[in-house]
Structures are given as structure tokens and as C-alpha cells.
Design a protein around this motif. Structure first.
Motif, PDB file in Angstrom:
ATOM      1  N   VAL A  17      46.384  32.143  55.213  1.00 26.16           N
ATOM      2  CA  VAL A  17      46.837  33.519  55.374  1.00 26.16           C
ATOM      3  C   VAL A  17      47.126  34.144  54.021  1.00 26.16           C
ATOM      4  O   VAL A  17      46.814  35.306  53.755  1.00 26.16           O
ATOM      5  N   LYS A  18      47.702  33.375  53.097  1.00 28.90           N
ATOM      6  CA  LYS A  18      48.030  33.887  51.774  1.00 28.90           C
ATOM      7  C   LYS A  18      46.779  34.227  50.999  1.00 28.90           C
ATOM      8  O   LYS A  18      46.732  35.225  50.273  1.00 28.90           O
ATOM      9  N   GLN A  19      45.734  33.425  51.135  1.00 26.06           N
ATOM     10  CA  GLN A  19      44.495  33.691  50.423  1.00 26.06           C
ATOM     11  C   GLN A  19      43.822  34.964  50.908  1.00 26.06           C
ATOM     12  O   GLN A  19      43.076  35.601  50.159  1.00 26.06           O
ATOM     13  N   LYS A  20      44.073  35.371  52.136  1.00 31.08           N
ATOM     14  CA  LYS A  20      43.405  36.540  52.695  1.00 31.08           C
ATOM     15  C   LYS A  20      44.192  37.829  52.494  1.00 31.08           C
ATOM     16  O   LYS A  20      43.911  38.841  53.114  1.00 31.08           O
ATOM     17  N   GLU A  21      45.186  37.792  51.627  1.00 31.23           N
ATOM     18  CA  GLU A  21      45.934  39.007  51.354  1.00 31.23           C
ATOM     19  C   GLU A  21      45.101  40.003  50.558  1.00 31.23           C
ATOM     20  O   GLU A  21      45.319  41.207  50.645  1.00 31.23           O
ATOM     21  N   ASN A  22      44.144  39.522  49.761  1.00 30.21           N
ATOM     22  CA  ASN A  22      43.303  40.381  48.942  1.00 30.21           C
ATOM     23  C   ASN A  22      41.848  40.267  49.369  1.00 30.21           C
ATOM     24  O   ASN A  22      41.441  39.281  49.993  1.00 30.21           O
ATOM     25  N   ALA A  23      41.066  41.306  49.007  1.00 31.23           N
ATOM     26  CA  ALA A  23      39.640  41.279  49.306  1.00 31.23           C
ATOM     27  C   ALA A  23      38.952  40.225  48.441  1.00 31.23           C
ATOM     28  O   ALA A  23      39.446  39.837  47.375  1.00 31.23           O
ATOM     29  N   LEU A  24      37.789  39.770  48.889  1.00 29.29           N
ATOM     30  CA  LEU A  24      37.113  38.662  48.227  1.00 29.29           C
ATOM     31  C   LEU A  24      36.708  39.006  46.804  1.00 29.29           C
ATOM     32  O   LEU A  24      36.809  38.165  45.904  1.00 29.29           O
ATOM     33  N   GLY A  25      36.235  40.232  46.576  1.00 32.16           N
ATOM     34  CA  GLY A  25      35.852  40.626  45.228  1.00 32.16           C
ATOM     35  C   GLY A  25      37.026  40.627  44.274  1.00 32.16           C
ATOM     36  O   GLY A  25      36.917  40.179  43.119  1.00 32.16           O
ATOM     37  N   ASP A  26      38.176  41.120  44.734  1.00 30.00           N
ATOM     38  CA  ASP A  26      39.379  41.121  43.891  1.00 30.00           C
ATOM     39  C   ASP A  26      39.851  39.703  43.602  1.00 30.00           C
ATOM     40  O   ASP A  26      40.304  39.402  42.488  1.00 30.00           O
ATOM     41  N   VAL A  27      39.761  38.831  44.593  1.00 32.35           N
ATOM     42  CA  VAL A  27      40.146  37.431  44.388  1.00 32.35           C
ATOM     43  C   VAL A  27      39.253  36.781  43.336  1.00 32.35           C
ATOM     44  O   VAL A  27      39.722  36.037  42.463  1.00 32.35           O
ATOM     45  N   ALA A  28      37.952  37.074  43.385  1.00 33.85           N
ATOM     46  CA  ALA A  28      37.014  36.491  42.423  1.00 33.85           C
ATOM     47  C   ALA A  28      37.308  36.970  41.005  1.00 33.85           C
ATOM     48  O   ALA A  28      37.270  36.184  40.047  1.00 33.85           O
ATOM     49  N   ILE A  29      37.622  38.264  40.841  1.00 28.45           N
ATOM     50  CA  ILE A  29      37.934  38.791  39.509  1.00 28.45           C
ATOM     51  C   ILE A  29      39.226  38.192  38.975  1.00 28.45           C
ATOM     52  O   ILE A  29      39.305  37.775  37.808  1.00 28.45           O
ATOM     53  N   ASN A  30      40.264  38.131  39.816  1.00 29.51           N
ATOM     54  CA  ASN A  30      41.541  37.559  39.383  1.00 29.51           C
ATOM     55  C   ASN A  30      41.406  36.085  39.015  1.00 29.51           C
ATOM     56  O   ASN A  30      42.022  35.614  38.050  1.00 29.51           O
ATOM     57  N   ARG A  31      40.603  35.364  39.778  1.00 30.14           N
ATOM     58  CA  ARG A  31      40.396  33.947  39.469  1.00 30.14           C
ATOM     59  C   ARG A  31      39.701  33.782  38.114  1.00 30.14           C
ATOM     60  O   ARG A  31      40.028  32.886  37.329  1.00 30.14           O
ATOM     61  N   ALA A  32      38.729  34.665  37.841  1.00 31.29           N
ATOM     62  CA  ALA A  32      38.031  34.590  36.558  1.00 31.29           C
ATOM     63  C   ALA A  32      38.973  34.915  35.402  1.00 31.29           C
ATOM     64  O   ALA A  32      38.880  34.312  34.321  1.00 31.29           O
ATOM     65  N   LEU A  33      39.894  35.861  35.609  1.00 26.30           N
ATOM     66  CA  LEU A  33      40.855  36.206  34.555  1.00 26.30           C
ATOM     67  C   LEU A  33      41.841  35.072  34.305  1.00 26.30           C
ATOM     68  O   LEU A  33      42.207  34.787  33.156  1.00 26.30           O
ATOM     69  N   VAL A  34      42.289  34.433  35.383  1.00 23.02           N
ATOM     70  CA  VAL A  34      43.243  33.332  35.232  1.00 23.02           C
ATOM     71  C   VAL A  34      42.578  32.127  34.584  1.00 23.02           C
ATOM     72  O   VAL A  34      43.146  31.469  33.704  1.00 23.02           O
ATOM     73  N   THR A  35      41.348  31.851  35.000  1.00 18.10           N
ATOM     74  CA  THR A  35      40.632  30.691  34.448  1.00 18.10           C
ATOM     75  C   THR A  35      40.325  30.888  32.976  1.00 18.10           C
ATOM     76  O   THR A  35      40.368  29.940  32.188  1.00 18.10           O
TER      77      THR A  35
END
Length: 518
Positions: A17-35
Motif C-alpha cells: 500500500v505504501k509503494q502505491k502512494e505515488n504514480a509509477l513514473g514518479d517512483v522511478a524518478i525518485n528511485r533514480a535520484l536516491v540511487t
């Protein structure tokens, strides 16, 4: 042990449920920034801070939709009609590059304020630690504070350059448009092949489930949309595809260049899918308006049900809306507010707000033993993708039908003109007045020639009609996008309107990226 096992089983559900708080594209961008940036290969895409911010805004809203009067989208001039010539209404869904530039500038300013505040907090902490009596433990804490200040100072410098570049792009929307199209083409080139070939029912269902229920044809449509913009902006490459370039590619040896994100193949495909969905949905709303979209959404819902689509995160109260009420409000709200404005959309929609408040009141009773899906950006995206996919199919079929009608009408008129030229007398008309003997003794060869010629002409035109219909109807859905290796031919649809903007060829891209480093 049983209690412990039950806790372990419930943990994945809460994480999902926590992972689905954001849209998939936004999750992908945030993951790339964190990584961050790691050892990349040729297929990865390196982005600066400005390009990452630009990509986040496009993921939320989609691209401005190309039309014959595309120059209007580069200015603040009023839009008088949509792409089909129909007058615009109060519910028009167009966005222009200037409005997008303003959003990007506001976001860059917010980034800069946040980074500055983090730097101020770390410096305050360092001053506080420095007042404490010196000692081994204090020295280690002081070293950590110093390191945090240095890191935050670098972040402030990056965000400041991002803000400066955003302000510059807002002043020159044509450069913003070029930069966006080239960056999205770079994503498209790295995301892998888009397979739109048909097949049996099982293959069609599998194809519909791909791209998170969006299907591949919406991605193909967005690829053609990039070509239309590139043609107008004079950034079309020699192979018929838009130029694909980012600052990291053209200025990779510049010491002032700072890359903040590294996108792999999967991340590029996820982001491009979300941009394609928002842009295609916006284009259909622009064509039909709020009134026409209600009937189209009804058809899309029936088609989605026929395809056995499942929305696993559907709220319990969604089915009680009746008709298309909730689905229409959802699609309209996603376009008006974007994925980033999801909370604002829910607050302004009375139905959504009341249902969500009721859901929160029942949360303690309902979710104590069973995890109920939340109404979030991530949970609604599957539903939006499914309906956008079916709306795209409906619009493609309507376009194909219009093409067949136009070809049939023009070809039938041409056959009639060839059979009976204007201003001429019907050949062999004297045979109607001749006696049978005269007709037998002296046949009218001209009449026979006309009959044979007319028949051959008709058959030839019918054959040509069938060929033209097959060619036109398949050109939109089954043409292959040009490859990114500058070796394939251009088969994507391109606009016929000539651009009035100065040419930006590959030889001048170095000057285009000059002094725009982040």
C-alpha cells in the motif's frame, strides 16, 4: 510463534500500500535520484538536475498536444479552436509551453528554498556542536556536521543553477520545447522495442496487460507525437526521428557538468509510458470536450469489461457511483490537476472527498484485520491506464473509418468523372434509334469500346481503392517507428506545416546546450 508469523504476513501488505502512494513514473524518478549515478553503460540515460525536474513535471501533466496551430502553444495567444476546427469551450484541456515553463520555474524555486533550508539547519547544528567542550565523541560529531554542511552546500549550488536555467527556459519557450522533445526521444531510444503486432485473442489480452495495462499502442502514438513536434521545431534528424540529446551526452567532458540521475532501460520505459498516457488522454479530451467524452468513456468501460480488465485496488465505494460518474471525474481531474495535484483534486471533488472521509472513519473497523486498498496516485493509475488504452482504440478506429470514407468518396467521384466526361455526348446513343437489322449489320463499335473501357477503368479504380484503403488504414496503427541509430527510414507520421522557427541542426546543438549546465 503463530502471532509472529501473522505479523510477518501482514507486513508485505502494508508495504505494498505504501509503494502505491505515488504514480509509477514518479517512483522511478525518485528511485533514480536516491540511487544516484553509478557505473553506467551505453543504454543508460544520464540526466542533470534541470532535466530531472523537467521530467517530473511532464510525468504529472503530459506534453502539450501538437496541432496545426502549434505556434499558439509557444505564446500566450488565445486558442480559438481545437485540432479539428471546433470552437474551444470552457472545458478545454490544452496546455502550452509557457504555462509548463511557469510550473517548472515554480518547482525549481521550491527546490532551491528546500535546499537552502537544509543547509541553514546543518550550519545551525554545526555551530551548536562547536560550543560543546572538545572531546573524542564531540570531534566525531563535528566531523559529521561538517560533512553534512559540505553536501548541503553542493546541493544548494546545483539547485541554484537549476533555478537559473528554469528562468531562462521560461523566457524562451521554443528552447524548452526543443529540450523536452529531445530528452523524451532519448528515453524512447533506450526503453526497448514497442511490439504492436496483432494475433489471436490470447496475444491481444497479453498485449493489453503490458505497460501496466496501458498497452503498446499508446506508446507508439506518443512516438509519432514526438515526430510531429520535432518537425515543427526543426529538430528532426536525417533518419526521420527527432534528435535525441541531453546535456550529459553533448557536454560530457565539461568539468562544470553535474549529473544527478542515471536511468536504466526499465526506468526509461516506465517514465515514457506515464508521459504517453497523460498526453494521449489529453489529446482525446481536447478533440471531444467534456460533453463528447461521456459517451466515449461509456464505450471504453464496456470494452474494458469485455477485455476482462481487473482493478485490484478499486475502492469499495466506487461501484456505487452509478454510470460513469467516478470514472469521468477521475480522468478529468488527472488532466486538470495532474498526478502531482491528486490531493487537490480529491478535496475539490465532493464525491471523492465525502467517500474518502467515510473511508477514514471506517478505517479502524475495516482495516484492523484486512488491508483495504487506498485511494492514492498509484492505486488509480491502473484504472486510468485501462481507460486510456480503450479510448485510444476507439479514436484510432474512428480515424480509420473517416479515412475509408474520404477515400471511397473521392474515388467514386473520380470513377464517375471518367465514365462520363463533362461536356461530352454519350457515346453510342444512336444505337437506341437504329433498327435491329441496321444494328446487326452495322454494329456501333464506339459503344462497345466505351463499355469495355469503362469496365476496365472501374475495375482498376476499385483495385486502387482497395489498395489505398488498406494502405491508409494500416499506416496509422502498424507503421514502424524510425530507429535511433540513424539508419532506418522515416515511417512515422509527420506534419506538413513548415516551421517558422530557426533550424537547430546537430551541428548547432553544442551552442544550444552551452551555458545551460546543471
Amino acid at each position: 510463534m503463530p502471532c509472529k508469523k501473522q505479523q510477518n504476513q501482514s507486513k508485505p501488505s502494508s508495504e505494498k500500500v505504501k509503494q502505491k502512494e505515488n504514480a509509477l513514473g514518479d517512483v522511478a524518478i525518485n528511485r533514480a535520484l536516491v540511487t544516484g549515478v553509478h557505473k553506467s553503460n551505453d543504454s543508460s540515460l544520464l540526466l542533470t538536475s534541470m532535466e530531472t525536474l523537467l521530467l517530473s513535471v511532464i510525468c504529472s501533466q503530459g506534453l502539450p498536444v501538437w496541432s496545426e496551430d502549434w505556434e499558439v502553444l509557444l505564446s500566450n495567444a488565445p486558442i480559438k479552436s481545437n485540432s479539428r476546427g471546433a470552437p474551444t469551450t470552457e472545458g478545454d484541456f490544452r496546455i502550452n509551453w509557457i504555462a509548463m515553463g511557469n510550473v517548472i520555474e515554480a518547482a525549481a524555486r521550491a527546490w532551491y528554498r528546500t535546499a537552502s533550508q537544509k543547509l541553514e539547519n546543518s550550519m545551525t547544528e554545526m555551530r551548536r556542536v562547536s560550543k560543546i567542550n572538545a572531546g573524542p565523541s564531540n570531534n566525531s560529531i563535528m566531523a559529521l556536521c561538517t560533512e553534512a554542511c559540505k553536501k548541503n552546500q553542493i546541493d544548494v549550488d546545483v539547485k541554484k543553477r537549476t533555478l537559473e536555467e528554469a528562468e531562462e527556459l521560461t523566457k524562451h519557450p521554443e528552447n524548452l520545447a526543443r529540450k523536452t522533445i529531445m530528452m523524451l526521444e532519448a528515453l524512447r531510444c533506450r526503453m526497448g522495442r514497442v511490439d504492436t503486432s496483432g494475433g489471436d485473442w490470447k496475444k491481444v489480452r497479453t498485449m493489453n496487460k503490458s505497460e501496466h495495462n496501458l498497452g503498446p499502442k499508446v506508446l507508439q502514438w506518443c512516438g509519432k507525437e514526438l515526430v510531429r513536434w520535432a518537425k515543427s521545431l526543426n529538430i528532426l534528424g536525417p533518419n526521420g526521428a527527432p534528435l535525441s540529446a541531453t546535456a550529459a551526452e553533448y557536454m560530457k567532458h565539461d568539468p562544470n557538468l553535474r549529473v544527478v540521475a542515471d536511468l536504466d532501460k526499465k526506468t526509461c520505459r516506465t517514465i515514457f509510458s506515464q508521459v504517453s498516457q497523460q498526453t494521449r488522454l489529453r489529446s482525446i479530451f481536447i478533440l471531444h470536450g467534456t460533453v463528447g467524452m461521456r459517451s466515449l468513456i461509456e464505450k471504453a468501460l464496456r470494452a474494458s469489461k469485455k477485455n476482462e480488465d481487473l482493478w485490484t485496488d478499486q475502492p469499495s465505494w466506487w461501484q456505487y457511483a452509478g454510470g460513469i460518474g467516478h470514472d469521468f471525474d477521475l480522468l478529468q481531474g488527472v488532466l486538470v490537476f495532474g498526478y502531482s495535484g491528486f490531493e487537490v483534486m480529491c478535496n475539490q471533488n465532493n464525491s471523492f472527498r465525502s467517500r474518502m472521509e467515510e473511508d477514514k472513519r471506517l478505517e479502524a473497523a475495516v482495516r484492523k484485520n484486512h488491508a483495504s486498498p487506498s485511494f492514492t496516485r498509484g492505486s488509480i493509475q491502473i484504472r486510468v491506464n485501462q481507460l486510456t488504452r480503450e479510448l485510444n482504440v476507439i479514436e484510432d478506429n474512428a480515424n480509420a473509418f473517416r479515412i475509408m470514407q474520404n477515400i471511397h468518396s473521392s474515388t467514386a467521384t473520380d470513377i464517375e468523372k471518367r465514365k462520363r466526361p463533362l461536356g461530352s455526348i454519350q457515346t453510342g446513343i444512336g444505337s437506341f434509334f437504329a433498327t435491329n437489322q441496321a444494328a446487326k449489320a452495322k454494329p456501333d463499335n464506339s459503344a462497345a469500346v466505351v463499355d469495355v473501357d469503362s469496365s476496365d477503368d472501374a475495375c482498376a479504380n476499385v483495385t486502387s481503392l482497395k489498395h489505398n484503403i488498406a494502405t491508409e488504414c494500416t499506416s496509422e496503427d502498424h507503421q514502424t517507428l524510425p530507429q535511433c541509430d540513424n539508419s532506418a527510414n522515416d515511417e512515422r507520421e509527420t506534419p506538413t506545416k513548415k516551421s517558422k522557427i530557426s533550424t537547430n541542426s546537430p551541428s548547432t546543438l553544442d551552442s544550444f546546450f552551452k551555458k545551460k549546465l546543471v
